[in-house]
Design a protein around this motif. Sequence first.
Motif, PDB file in Angstrom:
ATOM      1  N   GLY A 159      43.616  39.869  27.982  1.00 35.33           N
ATOM      2  CA  GLY A 159      43.369  39.604  29.390  1.00 35.33           C
ATOM      3  C   GLY A 159      44.676  39.785  30.316  1.00 35.33           C
ATOM      4  O   GLY A 159      45.553  39.257  29.781  1.00 35.33           O
ATOM      5  N   LEU A 160      44.225  40.016  31.439  1.00 37.81           N
ATOM      6  CA  LEU A 160      45.489  39.922  32.505  1.00 37.81           C
ATOM      7  C   LEU A 160      45.233  39.654  33.791  1.00 37.81           C
ATOM      8  O   LEU A 160      43.827  39.848  34.313  1.00 37.81           O
ATOM      9  CB  LEU A 160      46.098  41.758  32.465  1.00 37.81           C
ATOM     10  CG  LEU A 160      47.233  41.619  33.611  1.00 37.81           C
ATOM     11  CD1 LEU A 160      48.452  41.227  33.157  1.00 37.81           C
ATOM     12  CD2 LEU A 160      47.333  43.333  33.730  1.00 37.81           C
TER      13      LEU A 160
ATOM     14  N   ILE B  93      40.427  41.951  33.700  1.00 39.71           N
ATOM     15  CA  ILE B  93      41.754  41.985  34.484  1.00 39.71           C
ATOM     16  C   ILE B  93      41.052  41.225  35.876  1.00 39.71           C
ATOM     17  O   ILE B  93      39.946  41.666  36.292  1.00 39.71           O
ATOM     18  CB  ILE B  93      42.130  43.199  34.807  1.00 39.71           C
ATOM     19  CG1 ILE B  93      42.801  44.054  33.776  1.00 39.71           C
ATOM     20  CG2 ILE B  93      43.445  43.032  36.109  1.00 39.71           C
ATOM     21  CD1 ILE B  93      43.185  45.431  34.009  1.00 39.71           C
ATOM     22  N   THR B  94      42.010  40.349  36.251  1.00 42.27           N
ATOM     23  CA  THR B  94      41.705  39.774  37.417  1.00 42.27           C
ATOM     24  C   THR B  94      42.658  39.832  38.591  1.00 42.27           C
ATOM     25  O   THR B  94      43.953  40.127  38.052  1.00 42.27           O
ATOM     26  CB  THR B  94      41.119  38.173  37.666  1.00 42.27           C
ATOM     27  OG1 THR B  94      42.179  37.435  36.958  1.00 42.27           O
ATOM     28  CG2 THR B  94      39.774  38.178  36.495  1.00 42.27           C
TER      29      THR B  94
ATOM     30  N   ALA C  37      37.207  49.043  42.099  1.00 42.45           N
ATOM     31  CA  ALA C  37      37.018  49.609  40.755  1.00 42.45           C
ATOM     32  C   ALA C  37      36.257  48.668  39.750  1.00 42.45           C
ATOM     33  O   ALA C  37      36.045  49.017  38.630  1.00 42.45           O
ATOM     34  CB  ALA C  37      38.419  49.922  40.113  1.00 42.45           C
ATOM     35  N   GLY C  38      35.648  47.478  40.283  1.00 37.88           N
ATOM     36  CA  GLY C  38      35.168  46.483  39.439  1.00 37.88           C
ATOM     37  C   GLY C  38      35.785  45.423  38.810  1.00 37.88           C
ATOM     38  O   GLY C  38      35.232  44.790  38.097  1.00 37.88           O
TER      39      GLY C  38
ATOM     40  N   TYR D  53      37.444  35.747  31.309  1.00 33.11           N
ATOM     41  CA  TYR D  53      36.581  35.841  30.222  1.00 33.11           C
ATOM     42  C   TYR D  53      35.149  35.834  30.346  1.00 33.11           C
ATOM     43  O   TYR D  53      34.283  35.828  29.569  1.00 33.11           O
ATOM     44  CB  TYR D  53      37.231  34.957  29.405  1.00 33.11           C
ATOM     45  CG  TYR D  53      38.510  35.092  28.714  1.00 33.11           C
ATOM     46  CD1 TYR D  53      39.040  36.240  28.161  1.00 33.11           C
ATOM     47  CD2 TYR D  53      39.675  34.520  29.229  1.00 33.11           C
ATOM     48  CE1 TYR D  53      40.259  36.737  27.915  1.00 33.11           C
ATOM     49  CE2 TYR D  53      41.055  34.705  28.958  1.00 33.11           C
ATOM     50  CZ  TYR D  53      41.414  35.936  28.261  1.00 33.11           C
ATOM     51  OH  TYR D  53      42.447  36.303  28.036  1.00 33.11           O
ATOM     52  N   GLU D  54      34.856  35.747  31.962  1.00 32.40           N
ATOM     53  CA  GLU D  54      33.307  35.845  32.079  1.00 32.40           C
ATOM     54  C   GLU D  54      32.931  37.382  32.304  1.00 32.40           C
ATOM     55  O   GLU D  54      31.791  37.565  32.494  1.00 32.40           O
ATOM     56  CB  GLU D  54      33.036  35.076  33.400  1.00 32.40           C
ATOM     57  CG  GLU D  54      33.048  33.596  33.213  1.00 32.40           C
ATOM     58  CD  GLU D  54      33.057  32.686  34.383  1.00 32.40           C
ATOM     59  OE1 GLU D  54      33.065  33.414  35.761  1.00 32.40           O
ATOM     60  OE2 GLU D  54      33.122  31.671  34.483  1.00 32.40           O
ATOM     61  N   GLN D  55      33.808  38.047  32.259  1.00 33.75           N
ATOM     62  CA  GLN D  55      33.659  39.589  32.369  1.00 33.75           C
ATOM     63  C   GLN D  55      32.898  40.189  31.326  1.00 33.75           C
ATOM     64  O   GLN D  55      33.398  39.922  30.293  1.00 33.75           O
ATOM     65  CB  GLN D  55      34.827  40.363  32.922  1.00 33.75           C
ATOM     66  CG  GLN D  55      35.436  39.814  34.166  1.00 33.75           C
ATOM     67  CD  GLN D  55      36.855  40.886  34.547  1.00 33.75           C
ATOM     68  OE1 GLN D  55      36.710  42.049  34.655  1.00 33.75           O
ATOM     69  NE2 GLN D  55      37.920  40.200  34.581  1.00 33.75           N
TER      70      GLN D  55
END
Length: 493
Positions: free
Chosen positions: A258-259, A313-314, A335-336, A491-493
């Motif tokens: 993740g980033l 990514i957040t 872009a989501g 990590y909820e995505q």
Amino acid sequence: MNVKKSYLAALIIVSIVLGSVLTYVGVEVIGIGQTEQADGGSQQSNAGTDGEKQELIEEFSDMNAFSKVMRAYSVIENNYVEDVKQKTLVEGAVQGMLDSLGDPHSVYMDKETVEQFNHSIESSFEGIGAEVSMRDGHVTIVSPIKGSPAEDAGLQPKDQILEVDGESLDGFDLNEAVAKIRGEKGTEVELTIQRPGVSDAISVNVVRDDIPVETVYPEVKNQNGKKTGVIQITSFSQKTAEEFNQALSDLEDKGIEGLVIDVRGNPGGLFTSVETILENFIPEDQPYVIFEKKNGEKQRYYSGTKEKKNYPITVLTNKGSASASEILAAAMLEAGYPVVGEKSYGKGTVQKTLDMGDGSQIKITTYKWLTPDGTWINEKGIEPTVKVQQPEFFYTTPVEVENPLTLDMNNENVANIQTMLKGIGYDPGRTDGYFSEQTAQAVEAFQKDHDLEVTGKVNQETGEQIQAQVVEAVSAEENDRQLNKALEVLYEQ
């Protein structure tokens, strides 16, 4: 009117419109180092096609439209009690025209300022390390630079600088104000600040230093047993995109899952840098920004990316995220990708600079920039997907104690100290500004723990020690609610 003077004025006007052009994409942000900084691109062009130049010449061909200007020039030169240099009058006229626009981002830069700006985006500069803009007639902090004297002194986005070393900035334009604030490494400057939500002005002493243009800070964190990359971007300079791409590649080689892209406190910079960074994340079928001309014509910019990354990514923003960093945040949001933190600064215009032929430049707003869905965020900012405020003590003001704070006092200085004490683990009982018995007990406990004279009163020494502990607490990762929330949302995505 003297014909030769009329001819001279005509030549001056034509030379202005025929100069080469440098386009700044995004919003101008002024840097208080030795320099002015502007959002926008490194896109240079030999401005203007022949047709555009001819159009501009025709605009200025009617000398009757400028008879008043030329008459004023003649009146001043022939009647003013002292000698005035031609250069002074011409530059004053140019500055006056730009001032009449009422646009803080349309400015005149003399040769020295242009040279300093070019230097600042290439290597380093000396100063306090803050980006500023003119807002509502006041020199206003956009953001202090990471690790700079301005950040260490507690300057915050939207602080208004009222005075420099006791001299009011009323009537100063942005370049003049910057010249007052910048200076050599090791020298001290006293700034009088008006902070939103605080009724009294505060005094902040800042020691100038070298401000390196280091803009990318990558690291790996372990979040819930997963490797997470965090890349902080503090501004967009010439090497930012290259450094970001290298950092991203290194993180991916380390197996990140993740980033988080952190643009908090990022005042903007070169559009080409943010454009290259967005190539990593925005798919080719959607624009990442739109430029709009005054006639409503829109130009959309697309990346060549075939697909998104295979990890979540957040993006992190706050009120110091401005301009080019808002382009990034808006593109990622639409872009989501979730955006976490606070609403951004809200700057959505594009500047173009025209070379005046003598090393000076005019920078003038020529476009709006819109988010991919066509929203203009100017003076509105970008609302995050998940709103998170930092702990209250993150927003306290620098301590200034002329007379000791004692029992039964009731003012903003007491409230500020109470908030600080609470933030570093000493319970003052209240934070409304009334110096109660419990507040005195909290002060005594702090003084005892830090080998200070135990009086229960806050003098300058105690106040400075409290502030030092607050600075340390602000730097502690466990107190960074926004980053921790961004990692959680990841990590909820």
